[in-house]
Write a protein that holds these residues in place. Structure first.
Motif, PDB file in Angstrom:
ATOM      1  N   LEU A 145       0.803  -1.214   0.000  1.00  0.00           N
ATOM      2  CA  LEU A 145       0.000   0.000   0.000  1.00  0.00           C
ATOM      3  C   LEU A 145       0.845   1.278   0.000  1.00  0.00           C
ATOM      4  CD1 LEU A 145      -2.736  -1.055   2.597  1.00  0.00           C
ATOM      5  CD2 LEU A 145      -3.003  -0.882   0.114  1.00  0.00           C
ATOM      6  N   SER A 146       1.998   1.219   0.673  1.00  0.00           N
ATOM      7  CA  SER A 146       2.787   2.443   0.864  1.00  0.00           C
ATOM      8  C   SER A 146       4.091   2.502   0.079  1.00  0.00           C
ATOM      9  CB  SER A 146       3.121   2.613   2.350  1.00  0.00           C
ATOM     10  OG  SER A 146       4.021   1.597   2.776  1.00  0.00           O
ATOM     11  N   ARG A 147       4.669   1.338  -0.208  1.00  0.00           N
ATOM     12  CA  ARG A 147       6.009   1.225  -0.816  1.00  0.00           C
ATOM     13  C   ARG A 147       7.088   1.844   0.076  1.00  0.00           C
ATOM     14  NH1 ARG A 147       6.135  -2.661  -4.180  1.00  0.00           N
ATOM     15  NH2 ARG A 147       8.063  -1.807  -5.046  1.00  0.00           N
ATOM     16  N   ILE A 148       6.782   1.951   1.369  1.00  0.00           N
ATOM     17  CA  ILE A 148       7.741   2.507   2.321  1.00  0.00           C
ATOM     18  C   ILE A 148       8.199   1.392   3.256  1.00  0.00           C
ATOM     19  CG2 ILE A 148       8.130   4.196   4.141  1.00  0.00           C
ATOM     20  CD1 ILE A 148       5.940   5.909   2.893  1.00  0.00           C
ATOM     21  N   SER A 149       9.452   0.982   3.129  1.00  0.00           N
ATOM     22  CA  SER A 149       9.970  -0.149   3.887  1.00  0.00           C
ATOM     23  C   SER A 149       9.936   0.091   5.393  1.00  0.00           C
ATOM     24  CB  SER A 149      11.406  -0.455   3.443  1.00  0.00           C
ATOM     25  OG  SER A 149      11.948  -1.529   4.177  1.00  0.00           O
ATOM     26  N   SER A 150      10.323   1.278   5.825  1.00  0.00           N
ATOM     27  CA  SER A 150      10.384   1.562   7.259  1.00  0.00           C
ATOM     28  C   SER A 150       8.998   1.525   7.896  1.00  0.00           C
ATOM     29  CB  SER A 150      11.032   2.933   7.500  1.00  0.00           C
ATOM     30  OG  SER A 150      10.320   3.953   6.817  1.00  0.00           O
ATOM     31  N   LEU A 151       8.006   2.080   7.217  1.00  0.00           N
ATOM     32  CA  LEU A 151       6.639   2.061   7.739  1.00  0.00           C
ATOM     33  C   LEU A 151       6.127   0.627   7.852  1.00  0.00           C
ATOM     34  CD1 LEU A 151       4.041   3.493   8.597  1.00  0.00           C
ATOM     35  CD2 LEU A 151       3.423   3.646   6.169  1.00  0.00           C
ATOM     36  N   SER A 152       6.443  -0.180   6.858  1.00  0.00           N
ATOM     37  CA  SER A 152       6.023  -1.580   6.859  1.00  0.00           C
ATOM     38  C   SER A 152       6.659  -2.332   8.021  1.00  0.00           C
ATOM     39  CB  SER A 152       6.420  -2.236   5.532  1.00  0.00           C
ATOM     40  OG  SER A 152       5.948  -1.496   4.434  1.00  0.00           O
ATOM     41  N   ALA A 153       7.958  -2.111   8.222  1.00  0.00           N
ATOM     42  CA  ALA A 153       8.682  -2.798   9.290  1.00  0.00           C
ATOM     43  C   ALA A 153       8.170  -2.385  10.666  1.00  0.00           C
ATOM     44  CB  ALA A 153      10.174  -2.491   9.175  1.00  0.00           C
ATOM     45  N   LEU A 154       7.945  -1.107  10.851  1.00  0.00           N
ATOM     46  CA  LEU A 154       7.471  -0.623  12.146  1.00  0.00           C
ATOM     47  C   LEU A 154       6.074  -1.147  12.465  1.00  0.00           C
ATOM     48  CD1 LEU A 154       8.736   3.063  11.952  1.00  0.00           C
ATOM     49  CD2 LEU A 154       9.476   1.338  13.587  1.00  0.00           C
TER      50      LEU A 154
ATOM     51  N   GLY B  97       5.571  13.268   5.645  1.00  0.00           N
ATOM     52  CA  GLY B  97       5.319  12.866   4.267  1.00  0.00           C
ATOM     53  C   GLY B  97       6.556  12.934   3.395  1.00  0.00           C
ATOM     54  N   GLU B  98       7.729  12.832   4.020  1.00  0.00           N
ATOM     55  CA  GLU B  98       8.990  12.978   3.296  1.00  0.00           C
ATOM     56  C   GLU B  98       9.772  11.674   3.158  1.00  0.00           C
ATOM     57  OE1 GLU B  98      11.062  15.892   5.547  1.00  0.00           O
ATOM     58  OE2 GLU B  98       9.776  17.563   4.921  1.00  0.00           O
ATOM     59  N   GLU B  99       9.264  10.578   3.726  1.00  0.00           N
ATOM     60  CA  GLU B  99       9.992   9.311   3.659  1.00  0.00           C
ATOM     61  C   GLU B  99       9.996   8.788   2.224  1.00  0.00           C
ATOM     62  OE1 GLU B  99      11.782   5.879   5.844  1.00  0.00           O
ATOM     63  OE2 GLU B  99      11.990   8.027   5.500  1.00  0.00           O
ATOM     64  N   LYS B 100      11.164   8.410   1.739  1.00  0.00           N
ATOM     65  CA  LYS B 100      11.300   7.953   0.364  1.00  0.00           C
ATOM     66  C   LYS B 100      10.703   6.563   0.179  1.00  0.00           C
ATOM     67  CE  LYS B 100      15.524  10.548  -0.654  1.00  0.00           C
ATOM     68  NZ  LYS B 100      16.950  10.452  -1.055  1.00  0.00           N
ATOM     69  N   LYS B 101      10.097   6.367  -0.976  1.00  0.00           N
ATOM     70  CA  LYS B 101       9.595   5.052  -1.324  1.00  0.00           C
ATOM     71  C   LYS B 101      10.739   4.227  -1.894  1.00  0.00           C
ATOM     72  CE  LYS B 101       4.869   6.564  -2.097  1.00  0.00           C
ATOM     73  NZ  LYS B 101       3.699   6.583  -3.023  1.00  0.00           N
ATOM     74  N   LEU B 102      10.647   2.919  -1.730  1.00  0.00           N
ATOM     75  CA  LEU B 102      11.749   2.044  -2.117  1.00  0.00           C
ATOM     76  C   LEU B 102      11.863   1.923  -3.618  1.00  0.00           C
ATOM     77  CD1 LEU B 102      13.990   0.151  -1.150  1.00  0.00           C
ATOM     78  CD2 LEU B 102      12.334  -1.718  -1.229  1.00  0.00           C
ATOM     79  N   THR B 103      13.062   2.168  -4.119  1.00  0.00           N
ATOM     80  CA  THR B 103      13.385   1.930  -5.532  1.00  0.00           C
ATOM     81  C   THR B 103      14.691   1.171  -5.560  1.00  0.00           C
ATOM     82  OG1 THR B 103      14.588   4.038  -5.674  1.00  0.00           O
ATOM     83  CG2 THR B 103      12.271   4.060  -6.328  1.00  0.00           C
ATOM     84  N   SER B 104      15.011   0.572  -6.678  1.00  0.00           N
ATOM     85  CA  SER B 104      16.267  -0.186  -6.764  1.00  0.00           C
ATOM     86  C   SER B 104      16.894   0.009  -8.119  1.00  0.00           C
ATOM     87  CB  SER B 104      16.006  -1.678  -6.558  1.00  0.00           C
ATOM     88  OG  SER B 104      15.224  -2.187  -7.601  1.00  0.00           O
TER      89      SER B 104
END
Length: 204
Positions: free
Chosen positions: A142-151, A195-202
């Motif tokens: 839903l978010s593509r934000i790794s830190s939010l998912s982990a927390l 709202g500044e956390e970067k979404k994961l890209t590779s």
């Protein structure tokens, strides 16, 4: 286990678990693959997410598996040898996790602990780990934000443990892990709120 044996065995196993946890998969992987030191590049965090940013999916996968195994293996071994010693099992998991956060081999500057915590939880209770990982997947999708998912997965993990009747020692150990995970992600939390956390890209 007798009290005398506990006095001897508990410290030895706890120290060994900490030493295993101190082996940084991110730093070792980047060194072997000729990539920049993850402590000085990207987010400066020696973890799978930062390794993906600087080295791509293959390097990140190796890092993720390595960090997961160093939490899983000590817990599984102790559970096999001392299946009734719930306190020792909990201490082993916590020691491996602390080793990742504060690795003696790398100037006590470790990663944020998500993968190692997951490895510990897999060893403690596979069903709880699957529930936590499922939570991570849903939030990440839903978010593509790794830190939010982990927390999110970390915060809800003790509830899963309670539902699966884990011992109080194990629940407390995981709660301590959660608190340390939240502290380690303090900057991420601030960016998420802004709202500044970067979404994961590779890299391809």
């Amino acid at each position: 286990m007798s009290t005398m044996l506990q006095i001897i065995v508990y410290p030895i196993i706890t120290i060994l678990a900490y030493l295993v946890g101190s082996l940084s998969a991110a730093i070792i992987t980047c060194k072997v693959m000729g990539l920049p030191d993850p402590r000085t590049t990207g987010s400066n965090n020696p973890g799978a997410t930062n390794v993906m940013r600087i080295g791509g999916k293959k390097a990140a996968a190796i890092t993720l598996v390595g960090d997961l195994l160093k939490g899983l293996i000590p817990v599984v071994i102790v559970k096999l040898i001392f299946p009734t010693e719930s306190l020792l099992i909990a201490l082993t998991a916590l020691a491996a996790f602390l080793g990742h956060l504060f690795p003696v081999f790398f100037q006590f500057k470790g990663g944020k602990g998500v993968a190692t915590a997951l490895g510990c939880i897999i060893g403690l209770n596979l069903w709880v780990a699957l529930c936590a990982f499922g939570t991570w997947l849903v939030v990440f999708a839903l978010s593509r934000i790794s830190s939010l998912s982990a927390l999110t997965a970390a915060i809800i993990a003790p509830i899963y443990l309670w539902l699966f009747n884990a011992s109080i020692s194990v629940v407390i150990a995981v709660v301590i892990m959660d608190i340390l995970l939240i502290i380690r992600h303090k900057a991420n939390i601030q960016r998420i709120l802004k709202g500044e956390e970067k979404k994961l890209t590779s890299k391809k």
